[in-house]
Design a protein around this motif. Structure first.
Motif, PDB file in Angstrom:
ATOM      1  N   PHE A  75     -19.592 -21.032 -72.965  1.00 35.67           N
ATOM      2  CA  PHE A  75     -18.756 -21.664 -73.975  1.00 35.67           C
ATOM      3  C   PHE A  75     -19.224 -21.333 -75.387  1.00 35.67           C
ATOM      4  N   VAL A  81     -17.438 -29.174 -77.908  1.00 41.04           N
ATOM      5  CA  VAL A  81     -17.323 -28.496 -76.616  1.00 41.04           C
ATOM      6  C   VAL A  81     -18.658 -28.535 -75.891  1.00 41.04           C
ATOM      7  N   LEU A 107     -19.130 -31.950 -74.449  1.00 36.02           N
ATOM      8  CA  LEU A 107     -18.238 -32.258 -73.334  1.00 36.02           C
ATOM      9  C   LEU A 107     -18.562 -31.477 -72.075  1.00 36.02           C
ATOM     10  N   VAL A 108     -18.833 -30.191 -72.191  1.00 29.54           N
ATOM     11  CA  VAL A 108     -19.012 -29.354 -71.006  1.00 29.54           C
ATOM     12  C   VAL A 108     -20.335 -28.613 -70.984  1.00 29.54           C
ATOM     13  N   ARG A 111     -25.936 -30.676 -69.009  1.00 28.70           N
ATOM     14  CA  ARG A 111     -26.028 -32.100 -68.678  1.00 28.70           C
ATOM     15  C   ARG A 111     -27.465 -32.440 -68.300  1.00 28.70           C
TER      16      ARG A 111
END
Length: 92
Positions: free
Chosen positions: A29, A71, A74-75, A78
């Motif tokens: 990303f 972004v 969000l993605v 983690r």
């Protein structure tokens, strides 16, 4: 103003689409933030809110940075995805 490529709104949109296509082939990303920034800059040029190159570059940079952070939040990485290596593959 209409003679410069940076003053044409669809050029920013096309640049955003090209960056989005590049994002498909590049993991992580990374280019998506730039694609969103180019799209936002294209919308700003289309509405006529900014007219000079320095202002457009600042808008592109700020919107790209904000989009990249959103972004990534969000993605992105983690909790628990961090790999801790306990051995080296070169040690046999």
């Amino acid at each position: 103003m209409a003679g410069q490529i940076w003053a044409i709104w669809w050029a920013w949109i096309v640049a955003g689409l090209v960056l989005a296509i590049i994002e498909i082939f590049a993991p992580g990303f990374f280019f998506l933030g730039f694609a969103i920034g180019a799209g936002v800059t294209g919308i700003v040029v289309m509405t006529g809110l900014a007219s000079s190159l320095p202002v457009l570059l600042v808008i592109f940079a700020l919107s790209s940075a904000v989009a990249w952070f959103v972004v990534r939040r969000l993605v992105g990485v983690r909790e628990g995805q961090v790999k801790i290596w306990d051995r080296d593959i070169n040690n046999n």
